[in-house]
Design an enzyme around this catalytic site. Sequence first.
Site, PDB file in Angstrom:
ATOM      1  N   ASP A  89       0.770  -1.261  -0.146  1.00 38.44           N
ATOM      2  CA  ASP A  89       0.040   0.087   0.040  1.00 38.44           C
ATOM      3  C   ASP A  89       1.072   1.175   0.037  1.00 38.44           C
ATOM      4  O   ASP A  89       1.470   1.655   0.927  1.00 38.44           O
ATOM      5  CB  ASP A  89      -0.972  -0.032   1.229  1.00 38.44           C
ATOM      6  CG  ASP A  89      -2.038  -1.212   1.172  1.00 38.44           C
ATOM      7  OD1 ASP A  89      -1.587  -2.054   0.625  1.00 38.44           O
ATOM      8  OD2 ASP A  89      -2.983  -0.969   1.529  1.00 38.44           O
ATOM      9  N   LYS A 151      -6.637   3.267  -3.572  1.00 32.06           N
ATOM     10  CA  LYS A 151      -7.061   3.474  -2.234  1.00 32.06           C
ATOM     11  C   LYS A 151      -7.329   5.000  -1.762  1.00 32.06           C
ATOM     12  O   LYS A 151      -6.590   5.813  -2.209  1.00 32.06           O
ATOM     13  CB  LYS A 151      -6.109   2.871  -1.460  1.00 32.06           C
ATOM     14  CG  LYS A 151      -6.317   2.760   0.108  1.00 32.06           C
ATOM     15  CD  LYS A 151      -5.109   1.968   0.835  1.00 32.06           C
ATOM     16  CE  LYS A 151      -5.149   2.209   2.514  1.00 32.06           C
ATOM     17  NZ  LYS A 151      -4.142   1.352   2.743  1.00 32.06           N
ATOM     18  N   LYS A 180      -9.975   0.550  -2.961  1.00 30.58           N
ATOM     19  CA  LYS A 180      -9.911   0.034  -1.172  1.00 30.58           C
ATOM     20  C   LYS A 180     -10.249   1.380  -0.649  1.00 30.58           C
ATOM     21  O   LYS A 180      -9.845   2.500  -0.916  1.00 30.58           O
ATOM     22  CB  LYS A 180      -8.311  -0.444  -1.040  1.00 30.58           C
ATOM     23  CG  LYS A 180      -8.338  -0.498   0.302  1.00 30.58           C
ATOM     24  CD  LYS A 180      -6.985  -1.162   0.914  1.00 30.58           C
ATOM     25  CE  LYS A 180      -6.715  -1.011   2.144  1.00 30.58           C
ATOM     26  NZ  LYS A 180      -5.511  -1.532   2.676  1.00 30.58           N
TER      27      LYS A 180
END
Length: 219
Positions: A89, A151, A180
Amino acid sequence: MEYNRLIDHTLLKADATVEQIEKLCKEALQYNFFSVCVNSAFVPLAKSFLEGSDVKVATTIGFPLGASATAVKAFEVEQALKEGADEFDMVINVGWLKSKLYRLVHEDIAEVVKAAGGKVVKVIIETCYLTDDEKKIASSIAAAAGAHYVKTSTGFGTGGATVEDVQLIRSVVGPNIGVKASGGIRDAATLKAMVDAGANRIGASASVKIMEELRIEGN
């Protein structure tokens, strides 16, 4: 729906202890969450604890500000790969985006994707700092640079995921790239709202509470 398999069970706070990381992993095994998400120093511990299970180990890159050098982000990925990380991430360089240095933003993401060697990369655009137009541009750049997911948030900025931002990102990236939602997802109702808006992965530290609420509801 198997909501548990959408959840990255997350512990990223600065004072997270070994005991707390082990508890995170135990909970992930108990509820069969998709992954745990930990800072990179804890990747070996999490990998060892979860060995033989289906629970993946995700870690953060350039976190939480995104303002480290691209080469440093790539090295973080390479090191975490050696230690067993399955997913990454990463945070974009928000300042570059806001300065309209789009080529640099693209290269930053692309170098991380390259270093990950086919492993899943989720690109955090940190929506709380962006206008809607900037969110669209960031999502487009992330997709073009090879991101597997866009995300919303680190959880360390001024705000977290919103239904509107998830819908906007999904409208930009289409059906073939993941979205996400993370930051501020603390109950089952919020999780469901994010999924309904188009999220197919959820980052949460309140995952156990969410699962217990879903169990009571019969989901």
